[in-house]
Design a protein around this motif. Structure first.
Motif, PDB file in Angstrom:
ATOM      1  N   ARG A 129       0.854  -1.182   0.000  1.00 23.80           N
ATOM      2  CA  ARG A 129       0.000   0.000   0.000  1.00 23.80           C
ATOM      3  C   ARG A 129       0.894   1.237   0.000  1.00 23.80           C
ATOM      4  N   CYS A 182       4.011  -0.466  -1.831  1.00 25.86           N
ATOM      5  CA  CYS A 182       4.036  -0.995  -3.193  1.00 25.86           C
ATOM      6  C   CYS A 182       5.473  -1.113  -3.696  1.00 25.86           C
ATOM      7  N   GLN A 218      -1.923  -1.278  -3.898  1.00 28.95           N
ATOM      8  CA  GLN A 218      -2.951  -0.284  -3.571  1.00 28.95           C
ATOM      9  C   GLN A 218      -2.318   1.103  -3.544  1.00 28.95           C
ATOM     10  N   SER A 219      -2.747   1.967  -4.435  1.00 21.75           N
ATOM     11  CA  SER A 219      -2.236   3.341  -4.547  1.00 21.75           C
ATOM     12  C   SER A 219      -0.728   3.371  -4.806  1.00 21.75           C
ATOM     13  N   PHE A 275      -5.158  -1.299  -7.375  1.00 20.43           N
ATOM     14  CA  PHE A 275      -6.265  -0.457  -6.931  1.00 20.43           C
ATOM     15  C   PHE A 275      -5.758   0.978  -6.835  1.00 20.43           C
ATOM     16  N   HIS A 276      -6.539   1.924  -7.370  1.00 23.72           N
ATOM     17  CA  HIS A 276      -6.108   3.323  -7.252  1.00 23.72           C
ATOM     18  C   HIS A 276      -7.330   4.236  -7.266  1.00 23.72           C
ATOM     19  N   CYS A 300      -8.911   5.080   0.935  1.00 24.85           N
ATOM     20  CA  CYS A 300      -8.909   3.992  -0.035  1.00 24.85           C
ATOM     21  C   CYS A 300      -8.694   2.651   0.682  1.00 24.85           C
ATOM     22  N   PRO A 301      -9.521   1.641   0.404  1.00 29.98           N
ATOM     23  CA  PRO A 301     -10.664   1.637  -0.504  1.00 29.98           C
ATOM     24  C   PRO A 301     -11.905   2.184   0.166  1.00 29.98           C
ATOM     25  N   PHE A 315     -13.676  -4.506  -1.956  1.00 29.90           N
ATOM     26  CA  PHE A 315     -12.235  -4.700  -2.103  1.00 29.90           C
ATOM     27  C   PHE A 315     -11.872  -6.174  -1.914  1.00 29.90           C
TER      28      PHE A 315
END
Length: 287
Positions: free
Chosen positions: A170, A174, A192-193, A232-233, A267-268, A274
């Motif tokens: 995340r 990442c 994620q992001s 996921f973004h 987020c999320p 999710f």
């Protein structure tokens, strides 16, 4: 007969042309601005790791909670902590290695990552050097070393299926997940992001990209990685713009982008959805 021109007295001052005065003033202004910019760039260069890794100032209890299995790994910068959260049941299970954002510590994650355990996977939460109870200081090199050492420890466990290791990251995490996937067998990546690298953030701060000390070139990793990637973004992310996630999904060989109606820290927006998407992805990739 014309009168003789008056001679300049010895004490008279010379007045330069107006154009010369303006040029001299411009040079002084440019020199002053350049000096200010150099000072600004030097301060940011020296302090950039304090900016990138704010979570190292978070205070944590001296002893981790009883429901986790602490694993300590050794790196060149000292001991780093990881928490193993086994999923109920017997036999060897897949494991997801989780890397958190730059403003977090692993103490925040057990409840958030419970969804992976409900999917039948063990969870390993990796702490960064200098964060929480871990020794050393964070950098691209030290975080990568902690990720590799944690991987090497967990895959040797009798209850872990080392053929099915998933990396989840995340935000800053990442980059750790990508660094791991570039150096160890990882069957899938969930990001994620994510960000392409830290170079665009240097430009956003009006600095040349080469001043980034920790580059984290996630774009290059995903371009070479042959496994599936789920990204996921949030479309309204003001910290890591949505364009980063879109670009990474485009360069990944097997990338999928899930657009979310959220920013960065919210987020999320729907955890149930999710986990549904993550579950479908893992059922397909861990067959």
């Amino acid at each position: 007969v014309a009168a003789p021109s008056p001679q300049r007295e010895l004490g008279d001052q010379y007045t330069p042309p107006k154009g010369t005065i303006r040029m001299s003033s411009l040079v002084r202004t440019i020199t002053m601005l350049a000096a200010v910019y150099v000072c600004y760039a030097a301060i940011v260069y020296v302090r950039q790791r304090a900016i990138i890794y704010p979570g190292r100032t978070i205070r944590v209890p001296a002893i981790p909670p009883v429901q986790v299995v602490p694993l300590w790994v050794k790196t060149a910068t000292g001991r780093s902590e990881a928490w193993f959260l086994p999923t109920p049941g017997s036999g060897r299970r897949p494991v997801v290695i989780v890397f958190h954002g730059n403003g977090e510590v692993i103490d925040f994650l057990p409840e958030q990552m419970e969804g992976f355990r409900r999917l039948g996977m063990h969870v390993l939460l990796v702490e960064y050097p200098g964060f929480g109870r871990s020794e050393g200081s964070p950098s691209e090199e030290s975080i990568t070393a902690a990720a590799l050492a944690s991987y090497d420890v967990v895959v040797r466990r009798d209850d872990v299926d080392g053929r099915h290791v998933v990396a989840f990251g995340r935000s800053l995490g990442c980059a750790a997940a990508c660094a791991l996937a570039a150096r160890r067998p990882v069957v899938a990546l969930i990001l994620q992001s994510p960000f392409t690298s830290t170079r665009p953030f240097a430009r956003r701060m009006l600095l040349p990209p080469f001043l980034a000390r920790d580059v984290f070139d996630n774009r290059a990793v995903l371009a070479a990685y042959d496994g599936p990637v789920l990204i996921f973004h949030g479309r309204f992310d003001g910290i890591i713009p949505f364009a980063h996630g879109r670009e990474l999904a485009a360069v990944a060989r097997h990338g999928r982008l899930v657009e979310l109606s959220c920013g960065h820290n919210d987020c999320p927006p729907d955890w149930a959805e999710f986990w549904r998407v993550v579950g479908d992805f893992l059922k397909t990739e861990l067959r």
